[in-house]
Design a protein around this motif. Structure first.
Motif, PDB file in Angstrom:
ATOM      1  N   ARG A  46       0.817  -1.211   0.000  1.00 54.21           N
ATOM      2  CA  ARG A  46       0.000   0.000   0.000  1.00 54.21           C
ATOM      3  C   ARG A  46       0.857   1.271   0.000  1.00 54.21           C
ATOM      4  O   ARG A  46       0.335   2.384   0.037  1.00 54.21           O
ATOM      5  CB  ARG A  46      -0.933   0.006   1.210  1.00 54.21           C
ATOM      6  N   GLY A  47       2.176   1.085   0.001  1.00 53.35           N
ATOM      7  CA  GLY A  47       3.072   2.226   0.006  1.00 53.35           C
ATOM      8  C   GLY A  47       3.413   2.737   1.389  1.00 53.35           C
ATOM      9  O   GLY A  47       4.029   3.802   1.526  1.00 53.35           O
ATOM     10  N   THR A 253       8.486  -4.532  -7.027  1.00 58.07           N
ATOM     11  CA  THR A 253       7.956  -4.590  -8.388  1.00 58.07           C
ATOM     12  C   THR A 253       6.629  -5.331  -8.433  1.00 58.07           C
ATOM     13  O   THR A 253       5.684  -4.900  -9.117  1.00 58.07           O
ATOM     14  CB  THR A 253       8.973  -5.269  -9.326  1.00 58.07           C
ATOM     15  N   GLU A 254       6.527  -6.438  -7.701  1.00 56.75           N
ATOM     16  CA  GLU A 254       5.280  -7.210  -7.715  1.00 56.75           C
ATOM     17  C   GLU A 254       4.137  -6.435  -7.071  1.00 56.75           C
ATOM     18  O   GLU A 254       2.968  -6.592  -7.450  1.00 56.75           O
ATOM     19  CB  GLU A 254       5.474  -8.574  -7.034  1.00 56.75           C
ATOM     20  N   HIS A 255       4.453  -5.582  -6.101  1.00 56.34           N
ATOM     21  CA  HIS A 255       3.417  -4.744  -5.492  1.00 56.34           C
ATOM     22  C   HIS A 255       2.978  -3.644  -6.453  1.00 56.34           C
ATOM     23  O   HIS A 255       1.794  -3.310  -6.526  1.00 56.34           O
ATOM     24  CB  HIS A 255       3.926  -4.129  -4.192  1.00 56.34           C
ATOM     25  N   PHE A 256       3.935  -3.090  -7.206  1.00 46.29           N
ATOM     26  CA  PHE A 256       3.569  -2.104  -8.226  1.00 46.29           C
ATOM     27  C   PHE A 256       2.637  -2.720  -9.258  1.00 46.29           C
ATOM     28  O   PHE A 256       1.671  -2.088  -9.699  1.00 46.29           O
ATOM     29  CB  PHE A 256       4.818  -1.560  -8.913  1.00 46.29           C
ATOM     30  N   ALA A 257       2.920  -3.960  -9.664  1.00 51.35           N
ATOM     31  CA  ALA A 257       2.102  -4.612 -10.680  1.00 51.35           C
ATOM     32  C   ALA A 257       0.651  -4.736 -10.225  1.00 51.35           C
ATOM     33  O   ALA A 257      -0.283  -4.628 -11.032  1.00 51.35           O
ATOM     34  CB  ALA A 257       2.677  -5.992 -11.010  1.00 51.35           C
ATOM     35  N   ARG A 258       0.450  -4.962  -8.907  1.00 48.86           N
ATOM     36  CA  ARG A 258      -0.912  -5.112  -8.386  1.00 48.86           C
ATOM     37  C   ARG A 258      -1.552  -3.774  -8.043  1.00 48.86           C
ATOM     38  O   ARG A 258      -2.759  -3.602  -8.204  1.00 48.86           O
ATOM     39  CB  ARG A 258      -0.892  -6.007  -7.148  1.00 48.86           C
ATOM     40  N   ARG A 259      -0.754  -2.827  -7.551  1.00 50.37           N
ATOM     41  CA  ARG A 259      -1.285  -1.529  -7.128  1.00 50.37           C
ATOM     42  C   ARG A 259      -0.378  -0.416  -7.669  1.00 50.37           C
ATOM     43  O   ARG A 259       0.357   0.221  -6.905  1.00 50.37           O
ATOM     44  CB  ARG A 259      -1.361  -1.448  -5.599  1.00 50.37           C
ATOM     45  N   PRO A 260      -0.410  -0.170  -8.976  1.00 59.37           N
ATOM     46  CA  PRO A 260       0.541   0.795  -9.557  1.00 59.37           C
ATOM     47  C   PRO A 260       0.399   2.207  -8.999  1.00 59.37           C
ATOM     48  O   PRO A 260       1.384   2.942  -8.924  1.00 59.37           O
ATOM     49  CB  PRO A 260       0.233   0.748 -11.063  1.00 59.37           C
ATOM     50  N   LEU A 261      -0.813   2.585  -8.583  1.00 59.12           N
ATOM     51  CA  LEU A 261      -0.988   3.949  -8.091  1.00 59.12           C
ATOM     52  C   LEU A 261      -0.337   4.171  -6.733  1.00 59.12           C
ATOM     53  O   LEU A 261      -0.175   5.323  -6.295  1.00 59.12           O
ATOM     54  CB  LEU A 261      -2.474   4.304  -8.042  1.00 59.12           C
ATOM     55  N   ALA A 262       0.057   3.079  -6.042  1.00 62.93           N
ATOM     56  CA  ALA A 262       0.818   3.243  -4.795  1.00 62.93           C
ATOM     57  C   ALA A 262       2.143   3.952  -5.067  1.00 62.93           C
ATOM     58  O   ALA A 262       2.668   4.653  -4.183  1.00 62.93           O
ATOM     59  CB  ALA A 262       1.060   1.882  -4.141  1.00 62.93           C
ATOM     60  N   TYR A 283       4.129   4.180 -16.929  1.00 62.67           N
ATOM     61  CA  TYR A 283       3.279   5.366 -17.042  1.00 62.67           C
ATOM     62  C   TYR A 283       1.924   4.997 -17.641  1.00 62.67           C
ATOM     63  O   TYR A 283       0.885   5.539 -17.244  1.00 62.67           O
ATOM     64  CB  TYR A 283       3.977   6.417 -17.911  1.00 62.67           C
ATOM     65  N   ASP A 284       1.940   4.084 -18.610  1.00 60.11           N
ATOM     66  CA  ASP A 284       0.707   3.662 -19.276  1.00 60.11           C
ATOM     67  C   ASP A 284      -0.255   2.997 -18.290  1.00 60.11           C
ATOM     68  O   ASP A 284      -1.449   3.298 -18.264  1.00 60.11           O
ATOM     69  CB  ASP A 284       1.059   2.695 -20.418  1.00 60.11           C
ATOM     70  N   ILE A 285       0.279   2.092 -17.454  1.00 58.88           N
ATOM     71  CA  ILE A 285      -0.557   1.387 -16.487  1.00 58.88           C
ATOM     72  C   ILE A 285      -1.230   2.376 -15.540  1.00 58.88           C
ATOM     73  O   ILE A 285      -2.423   2.276 -15.251  1.00 58.88           O
ATOM     74  CB  ILE A 285       0.287   0.361 -15.690  1.00 58.88           C
ATOM     75  N   CYS A 286      -0.462   3.349 -15.052  1.00 58.17           N
ATOM     76  CA  CYS A 286      -1.028   4.321 -14.113  1.00 58.17           C
ATOM     77  C   CYS A 286      -2.130   5.151 -14.770  1.00 58.17           C
ATOM     78  O   CYS A 286      -3.187   5.389 -14.170  1.00 58.17           O
ATOM     79  CB  CYS A 286       0.067   5.232 -13.573  1.00 58.17           C
ATOM     80  N   ALA A 287      -1.884   5.613 -15.997  1.00 56.17           N
ATOM     81  CA  ALA A 287      -2.892   6.428 -16.681  1.00 56.17           C
ATOM     82  C   ALA A 287      -4.171   5.640 -16.924  1.00 56.17           C
ATOM     83  O   ALA A 287      -5.280   6.180 -16.832  1.00 56.17           O
ATOM     84  CB  ALA A 287      -2.322   6.955 -18.002  1.00 56.17           C
ATOM     85  N   ARG A 288      -4.037   4.354 -17.191  1.00 54.71           N
ATOM     86  CA  ARG A 288      -5.222   3.524 -17.457  1.00 54.71           C
ATOM     87  C   ARG A 288      -6.025   3.244 -16.191  1.00 54.71           C
ATOM     88  O   ARG A 288      -7.206   2.899 -16.269  1.00 54.71           O
ATOM     89  CB  ARG A 288      -4.810   2.205 -18.113  1.00 54.71           C
ATOM     90  N   ARG A 289      -5.375   3.342 -15.022  1.00 55.52           N
ATOM     91  CA  ARG A 289      -6.093   3.087 -13.770  1.00 55.52           C
ATOM     92  C   ARG A 289      -6.951   4.275 -13.339  1.00 55.52           C
ATOM     93  O   ARG A 289      -7.727   4.162 -12.400  1.00 55.52           O
ATOM     94  CB  ARG A 289      -5.090   2.758 -12.659  1.00 55.52           C
TER      95      ARG A 289
END
Length: 580
Positions: A46-47, A253-262, A283-289
């Motif tokens: 969760r950051g 990295t695995e936490h970013f993959a599940r919760r990129p906005l963290a 950047y793409d993953i975050c924008a899509r979320r």
């Protein structure tokens, strides 16, 4: 569970004078960093902060690890393979190996794709190449990692077990600048791995260039989710903060993959200015979320994000614009983008955009990119080529054509570089070393051109699709298909195959999320038409299940592996209706 409320992170600044990696060895760099109050900070999914790890504590743990390694019989020049989890254990083991004169070899964690056997196979191949005395790994993946160690015949132990007990009293050797510091394997190396041997001198030269290129200043703090087995994560976001004295926050990295906005939450909480890198897809993953209804200004504050680095893959200006559109209301400035170009064979950085210049592109006709004359019967097509900046301090960049001929500005050729941070060699592979190193110059394998001292990267030479003497860049095909509705960045892989008639044709594998058989046929034809408009020829289009296309351990699309798996039948396309 401990959280930010009970743990104080290491500060952004201290009274220690910043030195830009001007040390003889990396051990000396850590010695100096340890005399201040800065350090590494590890966060949960969760950051929230789980562990503050000052450089002084890292140094103590690294010295203890070095003595354990010497007592275990490891000698200078021996290799120590390390599964590179984003955690204090790996950092201490890597730095401990350096103090002991042992060469650390960071290797990847398992990913969500590839499966257990694929991971063991990849590790076994890299262990065979690096020939380590020992493999250290996190206890939770001991079954897989020990299987790989057993296959190679090297010792294996968990970080916890090896680090238990009293610290032996063992004398440590004195390293020299021209000694090998570590071996770096590229993220995609599975069948023919190349261990890049990097000296202390080369490492510190690149780290100095990295710090100077970003114009490090008081208040800067690094935030990273990049894996430590990849050169950008290891060198740029672990070794550089140590040698340039920058406190850093880590999200696995695995936490970013599940919760990129963290990742963006952590940046928002930094009271100073942020340095943070990502490949395009991050950047793409975050924008899509972020949905159109989201109020990003309420959740995020990205106004202090000073350096938003782009690297490790082809930079997509459309994706970067999408990120700006999504997060401008949270204070993100497009001028923070800092494109760069580098590779493990140059330690890391070759070129960096001067901070504040942002992303600059040139529109180039695809015919010129492919090296053939314009077909006047077809409308001109352009690709936006991103400016990757200027050569870092101590590095020269040149563009060469056939026979090694130097090319002037705006002419596309092979990218070569020379400088104090170019690799020593490929480990135990003189033939491959000789193939890419000529008179101190490194053939990067990439294609690009120069303009007024800035480098523009076009693509990987080995990825080019050559059919009937005409060159086609796979990303031009992939990006064209991505413009169709319903596709995400990374849904398409293009490469050349030999058809049943013995002729070569482009093949395009596409993630298909459509279940209706008639819709699949329609989509299939739509993609064929799109590719024909780009290449002027018919192609083989295969619709494959989502998450089928293989990735490297750093998350990049692996076209070579996709082709291999497709031809071997490992990738099974959807069957279309007979009418198709």
């Amino acid at each position: 569970m401990t959280t930010d409320s009970t743990i104080e992170p290491t500060p952004n600044d201290c009274s220690q004078e910043r030195r830009f990696s001007d040390f003889g060895t990396f051990g000396e760099a850590l010695d100096y960093a340890a005399s201040g109050t800065l350090g590494l900070n590890f966060h949960d999914a969760r950051g929230d902060l789980e562990r503050a790890y000052p450089f002084s504590e890292l140094r103590d743990d690294a010295i203890a690890m070095a003595r354990r390694l010497v007592a275990a019989g490891l000698k200078p020049g021996d290799r120590l393979a390390l599964i590179a989890e984003t955690a204090p254990d790996f950092a201490a083991a890597f730095c401990g190996a350096v103090y002991a004169g042992v060469w650390p070899v960071p290797l990847p964690l398992p990913t969500s794709f590839g499966g257990k056997e694929g991971y063991v196979d990849q590790l076994a191949v890299q262990l065979s190449s690096s020939d380590p005395v020992m493999l250290l790994y996190p206890a939770e993946i001991s079954e897989m990692t020990q299987a790989a160690a057993d296959r190679q015949g090297c010792k294996g132990a968990s970080y916890e077990d090896f680090g238990a007990g009293d610290v032996p009293d063992a004398a440590l050797p004195q390293s020299k600048p021209d000694d090998i510091c570590y071996l770096q394997y590229s993220s995609g190396s599975t069948r023919f791995p190349h261990g890049v041997a990097v000296t202390h001198e080369a490492l510190l030269a690149n780290l100095a260039a990295h710090g100077l290129g970003m114009k490090l200043q008081p208040g800067d703090r690094c935030v990273s989710w990049l894996p430590w087995y990849h050169d950008m994560g290891l060198v740029g976001c672990l070794l550089s903060p140590i040698a340039n004295q920058v406190s850093t926050d880590y999200l696995r990295t695995e936490h970013f993959a599940r919760r990129p906005l963290a990742w963006l939450d952590m940046i928002s909480r930094n009271p100073g200015t942020t340095l943070s890198y990502s490949p395009t897809f991050g950047y793409d993953i975050c924008a899509r979320r972020i949905s159109s209804q989201s109020n990003v200004a309420e959740r995020f504050d990205l106004s202090r994000w000073r350096v938003a680095g782009n690297g490790a893959d082809m930079i997509r200006p459309d994706v970067m614009q999408g990120f700006v559109n999504a997060f401008a209301d949270a204070g993100f400035s497009a001028g923070a983008f800092l494109p760069s170009y580098g590779l493990a064979e140059a330690t890391l950085a070759v070129t960096i955009m001067p901070p504040g210049e942002g992303i600059r592109v040139e529109l180039v006709e695809e015919e010129r990119l492919s090296g053939h004359a314009r077909d006047l019967a077809r409308p001109a097509r352009y690709r936006a080529i991103v400016n990757c900046g200027k050569a870092v301090e101590g590095m020269e960049v040149a563009i060469r054509g056939e026979g090694g001929r130097a090319l002037p500005d705006h002419q596309i050729g092979k990218v070569w570089c020379r400088g104090s941070s170019v690799m020593h060699s490929y480990f135990r592979d003189p033939e491959s070393t000789a193939e890419c190193m000529v008179d101190g110059w490194l053939d990067t394998g990439d294609m690009g051109y120069m303009a007024d001292g800035y480098l523009f990267i076009v693509g990987r030479a080995k990825d080019m699709i050559i059919i009937n003497g005409k060159n086609h860049w796979p990303q031009d095909i992939e990006w064209a298909v991505e413009q169709l509705p319903g596709f995400n960045h990374g849904d398409i892989a293009a490469f050349a195959i030999e058809t049943d008639t013995g002729e070569e044709a482009p093949a395009v594998l596409v993630h298909c999320r459509v279940s209706d058989p008639d819709e699949r046929v329609r989509l299939h034809e739509q993609i064929k038409d799109k590719v024909r408009s780009v290449t002027g020829m018919n192609c083989v289009v295969e619709l494959v299940p989502p998450r089928t296309l293989p990735r490297t351990s750093s998350g990049k699309l692996s076209r070579a592996k996709a082709k291999k798996q497709y031809l071997s039948g490992e990738i099974e396309p959807f069957k279309l209706l007979e009418a198709a």
